[in-house]
Design a protein around this motif. Sequence first.
Motif, PDB file in Angstrom:
ATOM      1  N   ARG A  10       0.828  -1.208   0.000  1.00 57.10           N
ATOM      2  CA  ARG A  10       0.000   0.000   0.000  1.00 57.10           C
ATOM      3  C   ARG A  10       0.866   1.264   0.000  1.00 57.10           C
ATOM      4  NH1 ARG A  10      -3.300  -0.214   4.717  1.00 57.10           N
ATOM      5  NH2 ARG A  10      -2.274   1.607   5.573  1.00 57.10           N
ATOM      6  N   LEU A  11       1.924   1.256   0.785  1.00 57.86           N
ATOM      7  CA  LEU A  11       2.824   2.421   0.819  1.00 57.86           C
ATOM      8  C   LEU A  11       3.532   2.620  -0.518  1.00 57.86           C
ATOM      9  CD1 LEU A  11       4.427   2.097   4.363  1.00 57.86           C
ATOM     10  CD2 LEU A  11       2.897   3.888   3.554  1.00 57.86           C
ATOM     11  N   GLU A  12       4.010   1.548  -1.121  1.00 55.72           N
ATOM     12  CA  GLU A  12       4.679   1.670  -2.414  1.00 55.72           C
ATOM     13  C   GLU A  12       3.717   2.189  -3.479  1.00 55.72           C
ATOM     14  OE1 GLU A  12       6.351  -2.166  -3.131  1.00 55.72           O
ATOM     15  OE2 GLU A  12       8.182  -1.717  -1.993  1.00 55.72           O
ATOM     16  N   GLY A  13       2.495   1.772  -3.415  1.00 57.85           N
ATOM     17  CA  GLY A  13       1.496   2.253  -4.367  1.00 57.85           C
ATOM     18  C   GLY A  13       1.185   3.724  -4.165  1.00 57.85           C
ATOM     19  N   ALA A  14       1.295   4.203  -2.941  1.00 54.67           N
ATOM     20  CA  ALA A  14       0.993   5.598  -2.641  1.00 54.67           C
ATOM     21  C   ALA A  14       2.057   6.546  -3.190  1.00 54.67           C
ATOM     22  CB  ALA A  14       0.853   5.788  -1.135  1.00 54.67           C
ATOM     23  N   TYR A  15       3.254   6.042  -3.459  1.00 58.11           N
ATOM     24  CA  TYR A  15       4.355   6.905  -3.897  1.00 58.11           C
ATOM     25  C   TYR A  15       4.657   6.796  -5.397  1.00 58.11           C
ATOM     26  CZ  TYR A  15       5.220   7.604   1.050  1.00 58.11           C
ATOM     27  OH  TYR A  15       5.092   7.936   2.366  1.00 58.11           O
ATOM     28  N   GLU A  16       3.779   6.168  -6.151  1.00 57.84           N
ATOM     29  CA  GLU A  16       4.032   6.003  -7.585  1.00 57.84           C
ATOM     30  C   GLU A  16       4.057   7.334  -8.323  1.00 57.84           C
ATOM     31  OE1 GLU A  16       1.232   3.300  -9.188  1.00 57.84           O
ATOM     32  OE2 GLU A  16       2.106   1.560  -8.192  1.00 57.84           O
ATOM     33  N   HIS A  17       3.406   8.347  -7.822  1.00 55.53           N
ATOM     34  CA  HIS A  17       3.335   9.633  -8.514  1.00 55.53           C
ATOM     35  C   HIS A  17       4.567  10.496  -8.263  1.00 55.53           C
ATOM     36  CE1 HIS A  17       1.925  10.527  -4.471  1.00 55.53           C
ATOM     37  NE2 HIS A  17       2.259  11.784  -4.687  1.00 55.53           N
ATOM     38  N   LEU A  18       5.447  10.084  -7.370  1.00 58.90           N
ATOM     39  CA  LEU A  18       6.634  10.884  -7.061  1.00 58.90           C
ATOM     40  C   LEU A  18       7.748  10.600  -8.064  1.00 58.90           C
ATOM     41  CD1 LEU A  18       6.726  10.495  -3.181  1.00 58.90           C
ATOM     42  CD2 LEU A  18       5.798  12.377  -4.520  1.00 58.90           C
ATOM     43  N   ALA A  19       8.593  11.593  -8.291  1.00 59.09           N
ATOM     44  CA  ALA A  19       9.699  11.454  -9.240  1.00 59.09           C
ATOM     45  C   ALA A  19      10.837  10.656  -8.619  1.00 59.09           C
ATOM     46  CB  ALA A  19      10.198  12.825  -9.654  1.00 59.09           C
ATOM     47  N   THR A  20      11.487   9.880  -9.468  1.00 56.18           N
ATOM     48  CA  THR A  20      12.660   9.139  -9.031  1.00 56.18           C
ATOM     49  C   THR A  20      13.912   9.934  -9.397  1.00 56.18           C
ATOM     50  OG1 THR A  20      12.872   7.984 -11.134  1.00 56.18           O
ATOM     51  CG2 THR A  20      11.475   6.949  -9.450  1.00 56.18           C
ATOM     52  N   LYS A  21      15.056   9.459  -8.951  1.00 58.25           N
ATOM     53  CA  LYS A  21      16.313  10.125  -9.304  1.00 58.25           C
ATOM     54  C   LYS A  21      16.516  10.106 -10.821  1.00 58.25           C
ATOM     55  CE  LYS A  21      18.796   9.389  -4.994  1.00 58.25           C
ATOM     56  NZ  LYS A  21      19.970   8.778  -4.356  1.00 58.25           N
ATOM     57  N   ALA A  22      16.131   9.010 -11.457  1.00 59.03           N
ATOM     58  CA  ALA A  22      16.255   8.910 -12.912  1.00 59.03           C
ATOM     59  C   ALA A  22      15.340   9.929 -13.601  1.00 59.03           C
ATOM     60  CB  ALA A  22      15.916   7.499 -13.370  1.00 59.03           C
ATOM     61  N   ASP A  23      14.133  10.112 -13.074  1.00 56.99           N
ATOM     62  CA  ASP A  23      13.215  11.106 -13.632  1.00 56.99           C
ATOM     63  C   ASP A  23      13.809  12.505 -13.527  1.00 56.99           C
ATOM     64  OD1 ASP A  23      11.300   9.159 -14.173  1.00 56.99           O
ATOM     65  OD2 ASP A  23      10.270   9.474 -12.257  1.00 56.99           O
ATOM     66  N   LEU A  24      14.398  12.816 -12.367  1.00 59.39           N
ATOM     67  CA  LEU A  24      14.993  14.135 -12.169  1.00 59.39           C
ATOM     68  C   LEU A  24      16.206  14.347 -13.069  1.00 59.39           C
ATOM     69  CD1 LEU A  24      14.710  14.457  -8.301  1.00 59.39           C
ATOM     70  CD2 LEU A  24      13.268  15.510 -10.045  1.00 59.39           C
ATOM     71  N   LYS A  25      17.003  13.313 -13.266  1.00 56.35           N
ATOM     72  CA  LYS A  25      18.173  13.419 -14.144  1.00 56.35           C
ATOM     73  C   LYS A  25      17.715  13.659 -15.584  1.00 56.35           C
ATOM     74  CE  LYS A  25      22.539  13.307 -14.853  1.00 56.35           C
ATOM     75  NZ  LYS A  25      23.364  14.425 -14.421  1.00 56.35           N
ATOM     76  N   ASP A  26      16.673  12.950 -16.007  1.00 55.98           N
ATOM     77  CA  ASP A  26      16.133  13.149 -17.351  1.00 55.98           C
ATOM     78  C   ASP A  26      15.607  14.572 -17.516  1.00 55.98           C
ATOM     79  OD1 ASP A  26      15.174  12.313 -19.972  1.00 55.98           O
ATOM     80  OD2 ASP A  26      13.165  12.406 -19.084  1.00 55.98           O
ATOM     81  N   LEU A  27      14.915  15.072 -16.518  1.00 52.48           N
ATOM     82  CA  LEU A  27      14.411  16.445 -16.560  1.00 52.48           C
ATOM     83  C   LEU A  27      15.560  17.439 -16.638  1.00 52.48           C
ATOM     84  CD1 LEU A  27      12.086  18.461 -16.374  1.00 52.48           C
ATOM     85  CD2 LEU A  27      12.263  18.285 -13.884  1.00 52.48           C
TER      86      LEU A  27
END
Length: 72
Positions: A10-27
């Motif tokens: 449940r906790l892992e599912g709650a954080y799916e909308h947050l950016a990962t380090k890879a997402d931030l690097k791509d941005l």
Amino acid sequence: MTTDPQRLARLEGAYEHLATKADLKDLELRLTAEIAELTRAMAAQTRWLAGLVLAAAAAAAGVVIAVDRLAG
């Protein structure tokens, strides 16, 4: 009562909308590319503007000289 694996899921599912380090690097890479493109575009625009200002100054000087010679 829920079990630990259920709580974790449940906790892992709650954080799916947050950016990962890879997402931030791509941005960061995309923003760096956009900034470079904007810098190139601004430099080109500045060159055009400088050219137009010099041409306008030359034209104004020509008009002043022509008026001075015709009136003088």
